[in-house]
Enzyme design. Structure first.
Site, PDB file in Angstrom:
ATOM      1  N   ASP A  65      35.901  59.726  55.032  1.00 46.00           N
ATOM      2  CA  ASP A  65      34.895  59.748  55.912  1.00 46.00           C
ATOM      3  C   ASP A  65      35.627  60.158  57.413  1.00 46.00           C
ATOM      4  O   ASP A  65      36.600  60.109  57.608  1.00 46.00           O
ATOM      5  CB  ASP A  65      33.993  58.610  56.095  1.00 46.00           C
ATOM      6  CG  ASP A  65      34.831  57.378  56.263  1.00 46.00           C
ATOM      7  OD1 ASP A  65      36.130  57.532  56.402  1.00 46.00           O
ATOM      8  OD2 ASP A  65      34.334  56.271  56.140  1.00 46.00           O
ATOM      9  N   ASN A 134      30.290  44.553  55.667  1.00 48.97           N
ATOM     10  CA  ASN A 134      28.652  44.511  54.977  1.00 48.97           C
ATOM     11  C   ASN A 134      29.045  45.099  53.621  1.00 48.97           C
ATOM     12  O   ASN A 134      27.758  45.475  53.054  1.00 48.97           O
ATOM     13  CB  ASN A 134      27.869  45.452  55.662  1.00 48.97           C
ATOM     14  CG  ASN A 134      28.245  46.806  56.017  1.00 48.97           C
ATOM     15  OD1 ASN A 134      29.345  47.195  55.432  1.00 48.97           O
ATOM     16  ND2 ASN A 134      27.363  47.512  56.693  1.00 48.97           N
ATOM     17  N   HIS A 136      30.326  47.991  52.669  1.00 48.86           N
ATOM     18  CA  HIS A 136      30.266  49.635  52.545  1.00 48.86           C
ATOM     19  C   HIS A 136      31.616  50.068  51.930  1.00 48.86           C
ATOM     20  O   HIS A 136      32.754  49.206  52.305  1.00 48.86           O
ATOM     21  CB  HIS A 136      30.033  50.158  54.124  1.00 48.86           C
ATOM     22  CG  HIS A 136      30.955  49.965  54.976  1.00 48.86           C
ATOM     23  ND1 HIS A 136      30.575  50.428  56.280  1.00 48.86           N
ATOM     24  CD2 HIS A 136      32.239  50.121  54.952  1.00 48.86           C
ATOM     25  CE1 HIS A 136      31.809  50.385  57.112  1.00 48.86           C
ATOM     26  NE2 HIS A 136      33.024  50.031  56.325  1.00 48.86           N
ATOM     27  N   GLU A 141      26.564  52.712  53.615  1.00 45.47           N
ATOM     28  CA  GLU A 141      26.038  51.634  53.914  1.00 45.47           C
ATOM     29  C   GLU A 141      25.180  50.807  52.868  1.00 45.47           C
ATOM     30  O   GLU A 141      24.835  51.765  52.278  1.00 45.47           O
ATOM     31  CB  GLU A 141      25.411  51.814  55.521  1.00 45.47           C
ATOM     32  CG  GLU A 141      26.282  52.357  56.503  1.00 45.47           C
ATOM     33  CD  GLU A 141      27.167  51.398  57.245  1.00 45.47           C
ATOM     34  OE1 GLU A 141      27.862  50.365  56.543  1.00 45.47           O
ATOM     35  OE2 GLU A 141      27.543  51.320  58.550  1.00 45.47           O
TER      36      GLU A 141
HETATM   37  P1  PGA Z   1      38.981  47.612  57.670  1.00 44.49           P
HETATM   38  O1  PGA Z   1      37.638  48.299  57.522  1.00 44.49           O
HETATM   39  O2  PGA Z   1      39.922  48.048  57.030  1.00 44.49           O
HETATM   40  O3  PGA Z   1      39.293  47.849  59.494  1.00 44.49           O
HETATM   41  O4  PGA Z   1      38.500  46.224  57.779  1.00 44.49           O
HETATM   42  C1  PGA Z   1      37.327  48.446  56.168  1.00 44.49           C
HETATM   43  C2  PGA Z   1      36.163  49.462  56.086  1.00 44.49           C
HETATM   44  O5  PGA Z   1      35.261  49.464  56.919  1.00 44.49           O
HETATM   45  O6  PGA Z   1      36.070  50.032  55.074  1.00 44.49           O
END
Ligand code: PGA
Length: 241
Positions: A65, A134, A136, A141
């Site tokens: 992404d 959350n 994702h 999302e």
């Molecule tokens: P993080 O993010 O590794 O900074 O916890 C994970 C994500 O949002 O996929």
């Protein structure tokens, strides 16, 4: 369905195991293709991968992404992060780094060209994934269909809150991104989902042991025939409260 799980006592153990699985999955491929995630979770794994004697001379890196609206080369962009922490140290040159479309006119056609590129590379050998607070994966999302493809998405309030710290001010935080879809991610030959830290315990439990549902996008990895989930002890601790 085959989701194997590895619990490492510490984040360093997890990174060591994850880097070994990545190196093994790419070994012997004519055109090795590694799908890379950003965020804080994979950083130790990238350091461990760089430390391995690992032939990256033909390696392609594909990002999950990218934010929309950042200047090219913005150090906060995911492309710049991957340059810094992985591509640069491994010597992967820019023509072998593939970022979802994120500038100029974002159209279904530009997202379709990105999907075609993955196909033309022979597909992704291993896709590394983090898990958002959350649930994702990429920027898919909650509510993202399991057959979704690369597309522009609005970031949820929760995701913007979680990621705001790296942007300094609230106004500078992008509100949109381009992400590989869940359907795109599931086409990788192998998935490796990493979860590190107690703040991931609740959502990891929901994703791994709850229903397989678009409300928890990471639960989709359980539909993949070859997925490994690596978590540290804190991430599998029973959620408090
Ligand atoms: P993080 O993010 O590794 O900074 O916890 C994970 C994500 O949002 O996929």
């Amino acid at each position: 369905m085959a989701t194997s799980r590895y619990i490492g006592p510490t984040p360093l153990h997890c990174a060591d195991v994850a880097s070994a699985i990545i190196a093994e999955s790419l070994e012997g491929r004519d055109t090795p293709v590694l799908g890379v995630a950003t965020g804080s979770t994979p950083l130790l794994t990238y350091a461990a991968l760089v430390a391995r004697s690992f032939d990256a001379s033909r390696l392609h890196l594909v990002l999950l992404d990218e934010y929309l609206g950042l200047e090219r080369g913005d150090p906060r962009s995911f492309g710049s992060t991957i340059d810094r922490v992985l591509a640069g140290p491994l010597g992967v040159t820019s023509e072998r780094i593939h970022v979802p479309p994120h500038d100029g006119e974002m159209t279904a056609a530009s997202c379709g060209r990105f999907e075609k590129l993955l196909h033309d590379l022979g597909g992704v050998d291993l896709q590394l994934l983090g898990i958002g607070g959350n649930g994702h994966i990429g920027f898919n999302e909650p509510g993202s269909p399991f057959d979704s493809r690369t597309r522009v998405v609005e970031l949820s309030d929760r995701t913007m809150d979680d990621n705001r710290a790296s942007f300094g001010t609230a106004t500078a935080m992008p509100t949109r991104a381009c992400t590989q879809g869940i359907g795109t991610i599931l086409e990788a030959r192998q998935l490796l989902l990493l979860a590190i830290g107690g703040h991931k315990a609740r959502i990891l439990h929901a994703a791994m042991d709850g229903p397989i549902t678009p409300s928890v996008p990471a639960s989709a990895v359980r539909l993949h025939p070859r997925c490994t989930v690596i978590a540290d002890a804190a991430a599998i601790a029973p959620p408090v409260g």
